[in-house]
Design a protein around this motif. Structure first.
Motif, mmCIF file in Angstrom:
data_model
loop_
_atom_site.group_PDB
_atom_site.id
_atom_site.type_symbol
_atom_site.label_atom_id
_atom_site.label_comp_id
_atom_site.label_asym_id
_atom_site.label_seq_id
_atom_site.Cartn_x
_atom_site.Cartn_y
_atom_site.Cartn_z
ATOM 1 N N UNK A 166 0.732 -1.232 -0.080
ATOM 2 C CA UNK A 166 0.314 0.313 -0.325
ATOM 3 C C UNK A 166 0.629 0.791 0.044
ATOM 4 N N UNK A 167 0.318 2.188 -0.670
ATOM 5 C CA UNK A 167 1.429 3.444 -0.714
ATOM 6 C C UNK A 167 0.793 4.107 0.676
ATOM 7 N N UNK A 168 1.604 4.778 1.263
ATOM 8 C CA UNK A 168 2.020 5.255 2.475
ATOM 9 C C UNK A 168 3.173 6.385 2.377
ATOM 10 N N UNK A 169 3.606 7.430 3.654
ATOM 11 C CA UNK A 169 4.251 7.786 3.989
ATOM 12 C C UNK A 169 4.781 6.849 4.480
ATOM 13 N N UNK A 170 4.688 6.679 5.583
ATOM 14 C CA UNK A 170 5.460 5.795 6.866
ATOM 15 C C UNK A 170 4.528 5.225 7.186
ATOM 16 N N UNK A 171 4.666 3.860 7.753
ATOM 17 C CA UNK A 171 3.476 2.968 8.708
ATOM 18 C C UNK A 171 4.277 2.675 10.056
ATOM 19 N N UNK A 316 -2.623 19.016 -0.320
ATOM 20 C CA UNK A 316 -2.976 18.527 0.326
ATOM 21 C C UNK A 316 -3.473 17.108 1.139
ATOM 22 N N UNK A 317 -4.018 16.664 1.435
ATOM 23 C CA UNK A 317 -3.883 15.774 1.895
ATOM 24 C C UNK A 317 -4.377 14.002 0.803
ATOM 25 N N UNK A 318 -3.603 13.427 0.662
ATOM 26 C CA UNK A 318 -3.512 11.856 -0.284
ATOM 27 C C UNK A 318 -4.524 11.175 -0.361
ATOM 28 N N UNK A 319 -4.455 10.775 -2.228
ATOM 29 C CA UNK A 319 -5.706 10.188 -2.309
ATOM 30 C C UNK A 319 -5.804 9.165 -3.050
ATOM 31 N N UNK A 320 -4.558 8.636 -2.552
ATOM 32 C CA UNK A 320 -3.679 7.242 -3.446
ATOM 33 C C UNK A 320 -5.255 5.940 -2.629
ATOM 34 N N UNK A 321 -5.400 5.336 -3.839
ATOM 35 C CA UNK A 321 -6.359 3.646 -3.683
ATOM 36 C C UNK A 321 -5.511 3.791 -2.316
ATOM 37 N N UNK A 322 -6.689 3.006 -1.332
ATOM 38 C CA UNK A 322 -6.552 2.813 0.279
ATOM 39 C C UNK A 322 -7.302 0.619 -0.166
#
Ligand code: C2O
Ligand code: CU
Length: 509
Positions: A166-171, A316-322
């Motif tokens: 999953x694309x995130x900045x940090x886990x 603005x906040x990310x809109x990547x698929x979750x």
């Protein structure tokens, strides 16, 4: 006088201190929790005595039992489909095993002494080898003298990454726990106390995230965080309030669910349960977001505070698929299902709730009679609520001195076979009825199940989970394809309840 708890508070304002049976609940403070990844498929886990700094004051270390000397034990991080080889080395002075909570392992790898393996003696070792069919957030812990071994710190995270991450900045991985400590931060030795067994389990007075009283966590404006939450406490249920952060639930007990906002104001996380959240840190406005635990009435407590600082990651906040790819779980076939009720009873004030469920005809004398419960005191069809009938029933359910019963007995101890026997490949539909005055997180080994309904109402998204929290008087329907042969425990993950009899076996032929 007030310094008695000072070391736990580290001088902070004593917000939210309350008594739990004379134990002060200490507000959680301070910790930016990441644990190092092992990155290897060959892992050695040495269970043994260790020292840990659970509380903020380094002058008060705690003697714990731990894997590889740390609480939590080493993070095991693998890819979906990989094979894990993990050697347990027992440096404790008592027998132990490892159970891989939530992983669909072969039965011989499940770590239940006396059921799936012989317990590992002090000085001995055992090699666990199994494949990881499902991505998600899992954990490992002993299944021998579990109340004490887990309660003293033996547990660790097992993260199985998706084939396409999953694309995130940090886990972040947050393993939540609570501890019953005295004023020198030593662990209270009274494991399996009768009061804990018959009530809510062993509730501690110090809450930790990743083995530390939590600190603030610094996050950046616009950052997208995947937060993996695990509840490793013996008995504590968390009700987490992320006010202002609007997290999105993307997985429960490791398994992907349709991404959705919390459907309750708070996230309920019972012992054993996990939840993966996506949090998008706002790019402007508030800069401090306390994560509150509000489970215990009048005992609200800041678990940790996310503090927004530094340069924005994006404007603005990310809109990547979750949405995560579903795990390869076989779909239950309800038309072909074997159906079974599991009635949980006992505990303090349990007869009240049992009586109510009988009055409302959700539990019938026929059901109980079928299970071998003495219903001879019943004065007529359905009239089980009379005092004579009740007393008879209670005697026949708890004659052996057990505190809790499943279908009128302690199947673990009575040794008269499994609660349910299912043919391999058949769908098993269970109705779990909580006829007690307490909440129970019921955990099934070796399988994940679909959560279908609560009190006849369909559950949104019908998630795949392995542990379901059931409220007093509640009826929960679950289903799974029994595709994993062997004897599998189904038990309450409030570990003191399991000790008191809330456990049984599902046999898959
Ligand atoms: Cu996490 Cu049988 O347990
Ligand atoms: Cu329970």
């Amino acid at each position: 006088l007030s310094s008695r708890r000072g070391f736990l508070l580290g001088g902070a304002a004593a917000v939210g201190i309350v008594a739990t049976r004379g134990w002060p609940l200490v507000p959680a403070r301070a910790y930016a929790g990441e644990i190092p990844a092992s990155g290897s498929s060959d892992v050695v886990l040495r269970a043994g005595a260790a020292r840990a700094n659970l509380v903020s004051n380094p002058a008060y270390p705690t003697d714990v039992w731990a894997y590889n000397g740390t609480v939590p034990g080493s993070e095991i991080r693998m890819r979906q489909g990989q094979r894990l080889r993990a050697r347990l080395v027992n440096n404790l002075s008592q027998e132990t095993t490892i159970h891989w909570h939530g992983i669909r392992v072969p039965n011989a790898m499940d770590g239940v002494p006396g059921l799936t393996q012989t317990a590992v003696k002090p000085g001995d070792s055992f090699d666990y080898v199994f494949d990881l069919p499902d991505a998600g957030t899992y954990w490992y812990h002993p299944h021998a003298n579990t109340t004490e071994q887990l309660g003293r710190g033996l547990y660790g995270p097992l993260i199985v990454e998706e084939a396409e991450p999953l694309r995130v900045d940090r886990e972040l991985v947050w393993m939540l726990d609570d501890w019953r400590l005295d004023e020198t931060a030593a662990i209270d030795n009274g494991f399996n106390a009768m009061h804990d067994v018959g009530h809510a389990g062993r509730i501690g007075n110090v809450v930790t995230i990743n083995g530390k009283v939590p600190d603030d966590v610094t996050v950046r404006p616009g950052e997208r965080i995947r937060l993996r939450l695990l509840n490793a406490a013996n008995g504590r249920i968390f009700a987490l309030d992320f006010a202002g952060l609007a997290p999105t639930v993307i997985a429960l007990d490791g398994h992907p669910v349709t991404p959705h906002a919390l459907d309750t104001p708070m996230l309920l996380l019972g012992p054993g349960m996990r939840c993966d959240l996506v949090i998008d840190v706002p790019v402007s406005g508030k800069t401090s977001f306390p994560v509150m635990d509000r489970f215990y009435d009048g005992m609200e407590n800041t678990l940790a505070t996310l503090v927004v600082a530094g340069a924005a990651v994006r404007d603005r906040v990310a809109d990547w698929d979750m949405a995560l790819k579903p795990n390869p779980l076989p779909e239950p076939d309800l038309d072909q299902a074997i159906r079974q009720n599991l009635i949980y009873s006992g505990g303090m004030m349990g007869d009240m709730i049992l009586q109510q469920m009988i009055k409302s005809r959700h539990i019938t004398p026929e059901m109980l009679g079928h299970m071998g419960v003495d219903v001879s005191g019943a004065t007529g069809s359905g009239d089980m609520a009379g005092m004579g009938g009740m007393a008879n029933m209670m005697r026949s359910m708890f004659g052996a001195g057990n505190v809790w019963a499943v279908n009128g007995r302690d199947p673990d101890r009575d040794g008269d076979g499994p609660l349910v026997t299912v043919d391999r490949g058949q769908t098993c539909h269970l109705t779990l009825m909580n006829a007690t005055a307490w909440l129970h997180p019921i955990h099934l080994h070796g399988h994940a199940f679909r959560l279908l309904a609560r009190n006849d109402v369909a559950v949104p998204y019908q998630p795949w989970i392995d542990t379901v929290l059931i409220a007093p008087g509640e009826r929960v329907e679950i289903a799974f394809v029994a595709d994993n042969p062997g004897d599998w425990l189904i038990h309450c993950h409030i570990l003191e309840h399991k000790v008191g009899g809330m456990s049984g076996v599902i046999r898959v032929l």
